[in-house]
Every structure is written in C-alpha cells, then in structure tokens.
Design a protein around this motif. Structure first.
Motif, mmCIF file in Angstrom:
data_model
loop_
_atom_site.group_PDB
_atom_site.id
_atom_site.type_symbol
_atom_site.label_atom_id
_atom_site.label_comp_id
_atom_site.label_asym_id
_atom_site.label_seq_id
_atom_site.Cartn_x
_atom_site.Cartn_y
_atom_site.Cartn_z
ATOM 1 N N ARG A 114 -48.306 -94.797 111.615
ATOM 2 C CA ARG A 114 -47.153 -93.805 110.874
ATOM 3 C C ARG A 114 -45.756 -94.345 110.854
ATOM 4 N N ALA A 115 -45.561 -95.015 111.879
ATOM 5 C CA ALA A 115 -44.032 -95.864 111.880
ATOM 6 C C ALA A 115 -44.244 -96.905 110.821
ATOM 7 N N HIS A 116 -45.329 -97.705 110.794
ATOM 8 C CA HIS A 116 -45.341 -98.746 109.720
ATOM 9 C C HIS A 116 -45.266 -98.329 108.409
ATOM 10 N N CYS A 117 -45.855 -96.992 108.177
ATOM 11 C CA CYS A 117 -45.841 -96.380 106.715
ATOM 12 C C CYS A 117 -44.395 -96.034 106.513
ATOM 13 N N ARG A 118 -43.576 -95.497 107.399
ATOM 14 C CA ARG A 118 -42.317 -95.094 107.418
ATOM 15 C C ARG A 118 -41.523 -96.657 106.870
ATOM 16 N N ARG A 119 -41.573 -97.621 107.365
ATOM 17 C CA ARG A 119 -40.956 -98.854 107.266
ATOM 18 C C ARG A 119 -41.513 -99.292 105.887
ATOM 19 N N GLU A 120 -42.532 -99.140 105.531
ATOM 20 C CA GLU A 120 -43.161 -99.641 104.181
ATOM 21 C C GLU A 120 -42.502 -98.753 103.017
ATOM 22 N N GLU A 121 -42.336 -97.529 103.372
ATOM 23 C CA GLU A 121 -41.662 -96.373 102.235
ATOM 24 C C GLU A 121 -40.185 -96.886 102.169
ATOM 25 N N ALA A 122 -39.539 -96.988 103.216
ATOM 26 C CA ALA A 122 -38.031 -97.570 103.300
ATOM 27 C C ALA A 122 -38.079 -99.017 102.212
ATOM 28 N N PHE A 123 -39.047 -99.829 102.532
ATOM 29 C CA PHE A 123 -38.938 -101.186 101.576
ATOM 30 C C PHE A 123 -38.879 -100.760 100.270
ATOM 31 N N MET A 124 -39.974 -99.875 99.982
ATOM 32 C CA MET A 124 -40.244 -99.431 98.390
ATOM 33 C C MET A 124 -39.105 -98.854 98.147
ATOM 34 N N ARG A 125 -38.493 -97.943 98.715
ATOM 35 C CA ARG A 125 -37.360 -97.243 98.359
ATOM 36 C C ARG A 125 -35.981 -98.086 97.972
ATOM 37 N N PHE B 192 -48.817 -102.629 95.389
ATOM 38 C CA PHE B 192 -47.319 -102.398 95.452
ATOM 39 C C PHE B 192 -46.715 -104.114 95.550
ATOM 40 N N ALA B 193 -47.501 -104.907 96.216
ATOM 41 C CA ALA B 193 -46.767 -106.343 96.360
ATOM 42 C C ALA B 193 -46.830 -107.004 94.814
ATOM 43 N N ARG B 194 -47.887 -106.722 94.301
ATOM 44 C CA ARG B 194 -47.987 -107.327 93.025
ATOM 45 C C ARG B 194 -46.921 -106.867 92.043
ATOM 46 N N VAL B 195 -46.363 -105.738 92.153
ATOM 47 C CA VAL B 195 -45.307 -104.997 91.500
ATOM 48 C C VAL B 195 -43.948 -105.763 92.038
ATOM 49 N N TYR B 196 -43.983 -105.630 93.369
ATOM 50 C CA TYR B 196 -42.751 -106.272 94.235
ATOM 51 C C TYR B 196 -42.493 -107.917 93.528
ATOM 52 N N PHE B 197 -43.489 -108.374 93.620
ATOM 53 C CA PHE B 197 -43.509 -110.043 93.101
ATOM 54 C C PHE B 197 -42.977 -110.016 91.741
#
Ligand SMILES: [Fe+2]
Length: 161
Positions: free
Chosen positions: A76-87, A146-151
């Motif tokens: 769950r903590a990882h999901c929050r970090r991932e979502e913050a990165f996406m934000r 997500f990684a594909r879009v990020y790059f």
C-alpha cells in the motif's frame, strides 16, 4: 523449497525508485515464502524443546496472516509512492491507475481475511502463486503501461527491455 521467485530484470520498468520498490516487495514475498512454506512448518528433527521454524512462539499461531498483513502495508505504501510519482509528472491515467490499486489491495485484503478466518498457517505453493500472480500481473501490466507513457513524455527509452 519454495517455488517462488527470484527477481528478474524483465520485470524492471526502468524507473529506479519504482523498480527498487517492486524488487523489495518481491524479496519480502520470498522471505515470507521461506518462513511459512510447508517445509518450514513440517515437524523436522529439531533439538528437543526448540520449536521448528514457522511453528514456534516466534511466528505465533497467526504468524502467516500477520506477515501478509505487514506485506500488504508495504504494498500500500508503494502504491502511494507510485501515485505521487504519477502526479508529479502529470500522468493522464493516474486516476484510473489509482482505481486499479484500490481493486488490487481489496483483493489482497480479502485473501488475508480468508487466510486468517480459515486459520491457514502455511504459505503453500497455491498461496505463493496467488500472491506472485497478484503482484506481477500488476507490475507487468498496468505499471509497464505507465512506464511506456513516462518514457515517451521524457523523450527517452527505458534501459529495460
Ligand atoms: Fe501500480
């Protein structure tokens, strides 16, 4: 011996912080698998008075459920970090991905509740495969998208295949 997993580079996204989190989650699963696999719980020839791994006071009667609950908290903590990165990068499908995290964690919580309710103390191959598929299905599915879009946004290519 546990059939679960060692980390494979093919699961990398190429985003260091997220890959480190994913790798830590896989390693935490390996640790739980080793501590609670059927072989660890089997009545092996242990010195008299010393409880076998996975069966003694150290693990407790609810050891597996507690270990899985702690793992769920990490996830769950990882999901929050991932979502913050996406934000932070303005990922257009962040809300959709957040919904996927909610569904993902709800499935996990249901599994742990059942494990607790049924008094399951051993993390057998079926349980290990369920959690492995649960985690890796998300990593190589939604997270890779997500990684594909990020790059493409940063105009780079992932160092991972
Ligand atoms: Fe994710």
């Amino acid at each position: 011996m546990s059939r679960l997993l060692t980390w494979r580079n093919e699961w990398c996204l190429g985003i260091g912080a997220l890959d480190a989190d994913h790798r830590a989650l896989v390693e935490a699963l390996i640790d739980i698998s080793l501590r609670y696999c059927p072989q660890a719980a089997a009545p092996v020839a242990f010195p008299r008075g010393v409880p076998a791994p996975g069966t003694g006071a150290a693990s407790g009667p609810r050891g597996l459920a507690e270990a899985l609950t702690a793992f769920g908290d990490k996830a769950r903590a990882h999901c929050r970090r991932e979502e913050a990165f996406m934000r932070a990068i303005g990922y257009a499908r962040r809300a959709e991905h957040e919904e996927q995290h909610i569904v993902l964690m709800a499935k996990f919580d249901t599994m742990v509740r059942e494990c607790r309710a049924r008094g399951i103390l051993v993390f057998d191959d079926i349980g290990q495969e369920w959690v492995r598929d649960w985690l890796l299905g998300h990593i190589v599915g939604c997270d890779r998208e997500f990684a594909r879009v990020y790059f493409s946004l940063v105009g780079m290519e992932s160092a991972c295949g």
